[in-house]
Design an enzyme around this catalytic site. Structure first.
Site, mmCIF file in Angstrom:
data_model
loop_
_atom_site.group_PDB
_atom_site.id
_atom_site.type_symbol
_atom_site.label_atom_id
_atom_site.label_comp_id
_atom_site.label_asym_id
_atom_site.label_seq_id
_atom_site.Cartn_x
_atom_site.Cartn_y
_atom_site.Cartn_z
ATOM 1 N N LYS A 191 1.221 -1.496 -0.123
ATOM 2 C CA LYS A 191 -0.271 -0.260 -0.039
ATOM 3 C C LYS A 191 1.368 1.097 0.161
ATOM 4 C CE LYS A 191 -3.310 2.247 2.499
ATOM 5 N NZ LYS A 191 -4.942 2.597 3.476
ATOM 6 N N LYS A 244 -2.074 -1.215 -3.814
ATOM 7 C CA LYS A 244 -3.408 -0.562 -4.078
ATOM 8 C C LYS A 244 -2.174 0.940 -3.987
ATOM 9 C CE LYS A 244 -6.711 1.999 -0.600
ATOM 10 N NZ LYS A 244 -5.889 1.825 0.541
HETATM 11 C C1 PBG Z 1 -7.678 3.595 5.741
HETATM 12 C C2 PBG Z 1 -8.009 3.360 4.635
HETATM 13 C C3 PBG Z 1 -7.659 3.882 2.979
HETATM 14 C C4 PBG Z 1 -8.217 3.833 1.915
HETATM 15 C C5 PBG Z 1 -8.436 2.511 1.994
HETATM 16 N N1 PBG Z 1 -8.438 2.017 3.571
HETATM 17 C C6 PBG Z 1 -6.720 5.466 2.955
HETATM 18 C C7 PBG Z 1 -5.785 6.188 3.271
HETATM 19 O O1 PBG Z 1 -4.654 4.880 3.319
HETATM 20 O O2 PBG Z 1 -5.520 7.386 3.772
HETATM 21 C C8 PBG Z 1 -7.675 4.226 0.527
HETATM 22 C C9 PBG Z 1 -9.447 4.093 -0.318
HETATM 23 C C10 PBG Z 1 -9.092 5.157 -1.314
HETATM 24 O O3 PBG Z 1 -8.852 6.202 -1.851
HETATM 25 O O4 PBG Z 1 -10.629 4.449 -1.583
HETATM 26 N N2 PBG Z 1 -6.130 3.297 6.009
HETATM 27 ZN ZN ZN Z 2 -6.012 4.108 8.496
#
Ligand code: PBG
Ligand code: ZN
Length: 318
Positions: A191, A244
């Site tokens: 991520k 992601k």
């Molecule tokens: C929580 C989370 C996020 C997303 C999914 N789970 C946001 C982040 O990490 O700031 C992003 C999903 C999206 O942008 O559609 N940590």
């Molecule tokens: Zn988070």
């Protein structure tokens, strides 16, 4: 001369030659659940996406059921936030109540829960905070509590998205000890710290109050490290691993598919969705064709599961 065009001559042969086909079961649809009653709030930067109060969820769950997609991913937005994110693991927290509601009325819908504290903490970070530092080991017990309490509420799969080190092992152990040995973990393994999460943070009220997430999410310049992150999560017991965002990271997804014999998920995130919707609204692109091309590319690159806000539309377009 070899003539590639022989197999492209008309629709019938092209259809037979198609290597990648989308199916409704490929998709997981994210849903935002908010406290209160009779709420269906449009998310401005994500046309077609809403925050629902629990009593209004049925409207969207009916569509999910009708579409026959693989499942949903729940994001709860609590009213009360504190430094420890206590509503993330409260028995009557917004997400726990939403899971119970869905489980009772729509037992056929597969419920994935995002395990992370940022929607629940007053500082908006994904872990415990001391000064400017986001603590790692101190965060793990809270993530475990969140996963266990959502498992108790009836969630089918846990998806940790916090990017703390060691969280998959900790959550696995916590779930096992609580008797949830059969609950799978889909780890947000690679991520990246990405500007593509902007619209989500509006939708989920989860923007960090200070600084950024670069001390825990990955640098988008790093592909090698992504593979090490994925390997570590597999080692720790992840049942499925994720890359992601999606489009700017298809190289990482493809490399992961070639490297690991594991089911892969990809998250087609909010900013990717927003860009498509904005260009389509202006008449600059053909939304249907762009969406199908994007989603097919994700599957072609190696995704077994695609988490996408386009899921309900895509099913109509398959
Ligand atoms: C929580 C989370 C996020 C997303 C999914 N789970 C946001 C982040 O990490 O700031 C992003 C999903 C999206 O942008 O559609 N940590
Ligand atoms: Zn988070």
């Amino acid at each position: 001369m070899y003539r590639f065009r022989r197999l492209r001559r008309d629709e019938r042969i092209r259809a037979m030659m198609q290597e990648t086909r989308l199916h409704p079961k490929d998709f997981i649809y994210p849903i935002f659940v908010i406290e209160g009653v009779n709420i269906k709030n449009p998310v401005e930067s994500m046309p077609g996406i809403f925050q629902y109060s629990i009593d209004r969820l049925e409207e969207i769950l009916e569509q999910v059921k009708e579409a026959g997609i693989g499942g949903i991913m729940l994001f709860g937005i609590p009213l009360h936030k504190d430094p420890q994110g206590s509503q993330a693991y409260a028995k009557d927290g917004i997400t726990q109540r939403a899971v119970r509601f869905i489980k009772e009325r729509y037992p056929e819908i597969y419920i994935v829960v995002d395990i992370c504290l940022c929607e629940y903490t007053s500082h908006g970070h994904c872990g415990m905070v001391q000064g400017e530092e986001i603590l790692n080991d101190e965060t793990l017990p809270f993530l475990v509590k969140m996963a266990v309490s959502l498992a108790e509420a009836g969630a089918d799969m846990a998806a940790p998205s916090d990017m703390m080190d060691g969280r998959v092992a900790a959550i696995r152990e916590g779930l096992d000890q609580a008797g949830f040995t059969q609950m799978p973990i889909m780890a947000y393994s690679a991520k990246f710290a990405s500007a593509y999460y902007g619209p989500f943070r509006d939708a989920a009220h989860s923007a960090p109050g200070f600084g950024d997430r670069k001390s825990y999410q990955m640098d988008y310049a790093n592909g090698q490290e992504a593979l090490r992150e994925i390997a570590a999560d597999i080692e720790e017991g992840a049942d499925m691993v994720m890359v992601k965002p999606a489009l700017a990271y298809l190289d990482v997804l493809k490399e992961a598919a070639l490297t690991f014999d594991m089911p892969l998920a990809v998250y087609n995130v909010s900013g990717e969705y927003a860009m498509v919707k904005a260009a389509a609204a202006n008449g600059w692109i053909d939304e249907k064709r762009i969406v199908m091309e994007n989603l097919t590319a994700m599957k072609r690159a190696g995704a077994k599961i695609i988490i996408t806000y386009h899921a309900l539309d895509a099913v109509r377009w398959i």
